[in-house]
Design an enzyme around this catalytic site. Structure first.
Site, PDB file in Angstrom:
ATOM      1  N   GLU A 202     -53.962  75.376 -60.329  1.00  0.00           N
ATOM      2  CA  GLU A 202     -53.021  74.978 -61.346  1.00  0.00           C
ATOM      3  C   GLU A 202     -53.231  73.824 -62.226  1.00  0.00           C
ATOM      4  O   GLU A 202     -52.547  72.680 -62.119  1.00  0.00           O
ATOM      5  CB  GLU A 202     -51.632  75.012 -60.534  1.00  0.00           C
ATOM      6  CG  GLU A 202     -51.204  76.153 -59.761  1.00  0.00           C
ATOM      7  CD  GLU A 202     -49.715  76.164 -59.104  1.00  0.00           C
ATOM      8  OE1 GLU A 202     -49.693  74.893 -58.788  1.00  0.00           O
ATOM      9  OE2 GLU A 202     -49.230  77.113 -59.146  1.00  0.00           O
ATOM     10  N   GLU A 292     -51.061  83.715 -57.426  1.00  0.00           N
ATOM     11  CA  GLU A 292     -50.010  83.406 -56.487  1.00  0.00           C
ATOM     12  C   GLU A 292     -48.779  84.288 -56.941  1.00  0.00           C
ATOM     13  O   GLU A 292     -48.041  84.042 -57.882  1.00  0.00           O
ATOM     14  CB  GLU A 292     -49.620  81.969 -56.272  1.00  0.00           C
ATOM     15  CG  GLU A 292     -51.001  81.251 -55.545  1.00  0.00           C
ATOM     16  CD  GLU A 292     -50.695  79.957 -55.503  1.00  0.00           C
ATOM     17  OE1 GLU A 292     -49.563  79.555 -55.715  1.00  0.00           O
ATOM     18  OE2 GLU A 292     -51.711  79.148 -55.726  1.00  0.00           O
TER      19      GLU A 292
END
Ligand code: IPT
Length: 950
Positions: A202, A292
């Site tokens: 991220e 995810e």
């Protein structure tokens, strides 16, 4: 023996081409080949490629269905296999794994990959179980781990973390230099399981492309030759880079989707709080990758993980991931988490999680399967079955149903259609789906979705359309066996096409059939109820056994691949694997209770865990038998607790001459110390758990109070003594980057100096015990969070100008077995009171009120649990966690939990086999850190689950 084994390998290798989507290593498992020599013979490296549609292995398209698993959250390599087998059994073909730098590195240049840190073993186990691996070595991983995976010592390394600053660069290259070669030798390209390699985590704000590029260059130089991915979260509006092009671009940029957010306390009302969660295509030439996909939640508001499991429960799972497939076209995804595990030791990042990282996942922290696991299985088997078609689809016009939303994709080569029918409203809708020439009745409860299949080659059959969802279809013994399902009581219709009229025999249930000679279509109409069975033969195709059931009936099936083809099993609590020879099928299965087992396989005989099962042949052609349940488990009462108070550090005469002098005046932390010297514990090499400070000064008698500040991360506190007199405690500070200006005095405590305690001219000692709770993450890549100090950040004796000289003590020595994150610096920890061998027989019996301060409780117990059976044991406290103290729990020296109202709602603490000896003696030690006089509660042992298994 050797000849036989080689023969088996050969047979399986030939059969391997038919196992679409099954990692090549599964072949080794299918024949139970254990020797690495034989594995090497069976395995050859395969190229991993990809295009806009999917990942490919050896030119074959693969639909990557993964679940996230953190080996570092299960300190028991023998149980890694259990979790991986459960992920495999649910129909997934991959596991996504973070590698936690901090877990392996207690100090610069020091790395440990032994015992519970043996990632080589993890990767070998994944290969043996037959799962691909998405390897995610960071260096930054987030994951609610202390420092987001950054070791505490990185706070002393100059240069912004997650940037190309030279100091940080040297540090992460050191880590990658250790972990990359391990990952590299287990790549698919070398016959291993590692399919994809994910860099960073991220990394979307405060980015540095040179750093992102270097991570990849280093990986390539270290031999990583599988596609490189990254995971972006979650809101495209905030990305400063997508890593789709330019410097730092990765091959397959993925997106993290958390549609339900993390408000577990409001599970009943939250629905898509963070949007529809539709994964976007970030790069035109790469497949859509949901790196995810929310499969649970962190319990940020202490609602308990059962609430998180509801927030992300069956309804959520039936709706959002299915939408993701058809609307987003994802062909690679990973459920975060598949199994959460435990933040044992000081593994946790303190601000978002407590000991349990159960996560509300489909497999509980105690390794039990849930209703969500059933839903994963319904989708996992479906995707496994249709992967050949679904890995290459484009959006097409969808059949319509009034009152419902529909979306469709089709495979341009084989014409297979996948139709999403979803009900975004909360009330049930009954409608009619106009699909081709048909109008089918459909009923969908509120917030429910189906993915329907049509125009599809179902084994040797032609499936025109069905309003039932497909669980799986298997070619077994010259016929097709297909399982379709729908909601209890809802209508279902299935149309199959034949060159000529087939024979239809309804073996069980109520199913109406009509054959239209003109089109060759056989239409079956039914209501989903129990499990209907229809045998269709003739008609110019091989026979088909159609099993039409409810969602619950579908979930009672298990599938496994063997050298002699697939096996379907109905019943048992879990099917771990199956092996077949012509004549017999050998199952490795768990049962939670005695009950029937039905096996669809080639062969006449069945064994379960090596034991023959008496069976009879059913009209469906299956073998039906009965299995015993697990044996009863008796756990001992925990008695004989002994108790001893400690904290000698509080006494003025305590010898601290061996402690580290805390005299630094500068630090790399952006946090400016409130007083001098710098007392930040990391500066003195103490990165983990409790630290003690002793400050000496010469009293004047005019002292009025002591002002302290400590930053511990959420849930921490500190206790203060002056000349051995307890002055009180305060909560430690939580200073995130954003509140820095708003909170100039974090974790403040003001402690009055009792009259007459200090004598003018006499030496005085201030003793402070700080509970550091782990390091902040570095989600924003800006250093303010990550470099936030731990321990005292300000200390002032009011009313006196006398200088204070400080010493500090934390963890005494790194535990070579349990690792750097296991112990803090309590006296009992330094003196080995946590360890099974410690002689406590001189300690008094427990029961008396103790504290404030630190008191230890110890007892031992012996277990003799049934062998060949998987018993999950927990340590259970009765009632709500206490407010007056916190307890740190050690089992045979392993720090397996923290208990207390200030920590979280947790009352059950999992004791994994490994640290827990199932057949032998065990020692429990509990450190009670009390802020007021308390009698500490003692826990009991309880069974969280028991399954028979071999
Ligand atoms: C995302 C992270 O990538 C992962 O490491 C973990 O922290 C997870 O979420 C939450 O449990 S970050 C996010 C803002 C969704």
């Amino acid at each position: 023996m050797r000849v036989g084994r080689m023969l088996l390998v050969l047979v399986v290798a030939l059969a391997g081409g038919g196992l679409a989507g099954v990692p090549p290593a599964a072949r080794a498992q299918a024949v139970q080949v254990q020797s690495s020599e034989a594995e090497a013979e069976a395995e050859a490296g395969q190229r991993v490629g990809y295009d806009a549609y999917s990942v490919m292995v050896g030119g074959r398209r693969v639909l990557v269905q993964a679940a996230e698993f953190h080996y570092f959250r299960l300190p028991s390599p023998e149980l890694w296999r259990d979790i991986l087998e459960k992920e495999k059994a649910v129909g997934f073909n991959a596991v996504s794994v973070y590698f936690d730098w901090a877990f392996h590195s207690p100090a610069p240049g020091v790395y440990d990959f032994g015992g519970v840190r043996d990632v080589d073993r993890l990767l070998r186990t994944a290969a043996q179980v037959g799962l691909y691996v998405i390897a995610r070595p960071g260096p930054y991983i987030n994951a609610e781990t202390s420092g987001g995976g950054f070791p505490g010592w990185l706070k002393l390394v100059p240069g912004r973390a997650r940037s190309s600053a030279p100091g940080y660069t040297a540090a992460y290259r050191e880590w990658l230099g250790q972990i990359n070669p391990i990952i590299a030798r287990h790549q698919v390209t070398r016959g291993g399981p590692v399919l994809l390699y994910n860099v960073e985590n991220e990394y979307a704000v405060n980015t540095d492309a040179a750093y992102m590029q270097d991570l990849q260059d280093v990986a390539r130089a270290d031999g990583i030759d599988v596609p490189i991915t990254t995971n972006l979260c979650c809101d495209a509006a905030s990305w400063t880079s997508t890593w789709a092009s330019g410097d730092g671009a990765v091959q397959i940029p993925g997106v993290d989707d958390y549609p339900q957010s993390f408000d577990c306390g409001n599970a009943a009302t939250v629905w898509g709080a963070w949007g529809a969660g539709i994964t976007e295509r970030v790069r035109e030439d790469a497949p859509v990758f949901a790196a995810e996909y929310q499969a649970g939640a962190i319990d940020v508001n202490n609602a308990g993980y059962q609430a998180c499991r509801e927030l992300t429960g069956v309804a959520y799972t039936r709706y959002f991931p299915k939408s993701n497939l058809i609307a987003g076209g994802a062909t690679a995804f990973s459920h975060y988490m598949g199994f959460g595990g435990t933040n044992w030791g000081w593994l946790a990042q303190p601000n978002d999680v407590y000991t349990s990282y159960d996560y509300g996942a489909a497999i509980t922290e105690a390794r039990q399967l849930t209703a969500k696991y059933d839903e994963y299985k319904r989708q996992g088997y479906f995707l496994h079955a249709v992967a050949g078609s679904l890995t290459r689809t484009d959006p097409v016009a969808a059949p319509a149903a009034a009152g419902l939303e529909t979306l469709a994709r089709a495979n341009p080569d084989d014409g297979a259609q996948f139709v999403l029918v979803r009900n975004p409203g909360t009330a049930a809708v009954s409608s009619s789906l106009g699909w081709g020439r048909y109008a089918f009745p459909v009923t969908l409860p509120g917030h429910d979705a189906k993915v329907l299949v049509g125009g599809y080659a179902l084994g040797g059959q032609r499936l025109v359309a069905s309003t039932s969802e497909l669980l799986t279809h298997e070619a077994i013994g010259g016929r097709d066996v297909a399982v379709l399902h729908g909601g209890q009581g809802t209508p279902g219709a299935t149309v199959l096409r034949y060159p000529s009229r087939p024979r239809v025999t309804v073996l069980e249930g109520r199913v109406a059939s009509v054959f239209d000679a003109a089109s060759g279509d056989l239409r079956l109409d039914y209501k989903h109820s129990g499990l209907a069975r229809v045998l269709i033969d003739g008609g110019g195709r091989r026979p088909l056994l159609l099993l039409l059931g409810t969602a619950a009936a579908a979930a009672s099936f298990w599938r496994a691949d063997t050298a002699a083809g697939p096996v379907l099993v109905r019943g048992t609590a879990l099917l771990r694997s199956a092996t077949a020879t012509p004549g017999a099928v050998a199952l490795r299965a768990d049962t939670a209770a005695a009950g029937p087992v039905e096996v669809f396989a080639v062969g006449r005989a069945v064994t379960v865990d090596g034991v023959p099962v008496a069976t009879r042949r059913t009209p469906s052609g299956s073998l039906l038998g009965r299995l015993p349940g697990p044996r009863p488990v008796v756990l001992p009462a925990l008695t004989g607790w002994r108790q001893r108070a400690e904290a000698p550090e509080a006494a003025p005469g305590f010898d601290d001459s061996g402690w580290t002098v805390a005299g630094k005046t500068t630090s790399l932390s952006p946090f400016v110390p409130l007083t001098q010297p710098v007392l930040f514990s990391d500066e003195y090499g103490f990165h983990t758990g409790s630290v003690w400070y002793r400050g000496r000064f010469t009293a004047t008698g005019a002292e009025t109070s002591v002002s302290l500040n400590a930053i511990t991360g959420k849930r921490g506190n500190y206790l203060v003594w002056l000349n051995g007199r307890y002055l009180g405690s305060a909560a430690g500070g939580v200073q995130a980057d954003s509140d820095a200006p708003a909170n100039p005095s974090p974790g403040a405590g003001e402690f009055a100096v009792p009259d007459g305690l200090l004598k003018p001219g006499a030496p005085a000692v201030l003793s402070v015990l700080v509970q550091n709770m782990g390091h902040n993450d570095d989600w924003t890549a800006d250093d303010n969070r990550f470099r936030q100090p731990r321990g005292l950040v300000g200390a002032r004796v009011n009313g006196s100008a006398a200088p204070v000289t400080w010493r500090i003590q934390g963890t005494a020595a790194i535990d070579p077995v349990r690792g750097a994150l296991n112990n803090g610096g309590l006296y009992g920890e330094r003196a080995g009171w946590t360890l099974p061998g410690y002689a406590d027989h001189s300690w008094p019996w427990a029961g008396a009120a103790q504290g404030p301060g630190v008191t230890w409780l110890r007892t031992a117990f012996s277990l003799d649990l049934p062998k060949g059976q998987d018993t999950s044991v927990v340590l259970r406290f009765d009632g709500a966690p206490p407010a007056g103290y916190r307890a740190i729990l050690y089992l045979n020296g392993w720090q397996l939990g923290q208990y207390g109202a200030a920590i979280g709602p947790q009352t059950d603490f999992v004791l994994p086999a490994g640290p827990l000896r199932h057949n032998g003696r065990n020692t429990l030690a509990i450190a009670v850190i009390a802020t007021e006089r308390s009698v500490a509660a003692t826990p009991v042992l309880a069974v969280a689950g028991r399954d028979s298994r071999e």
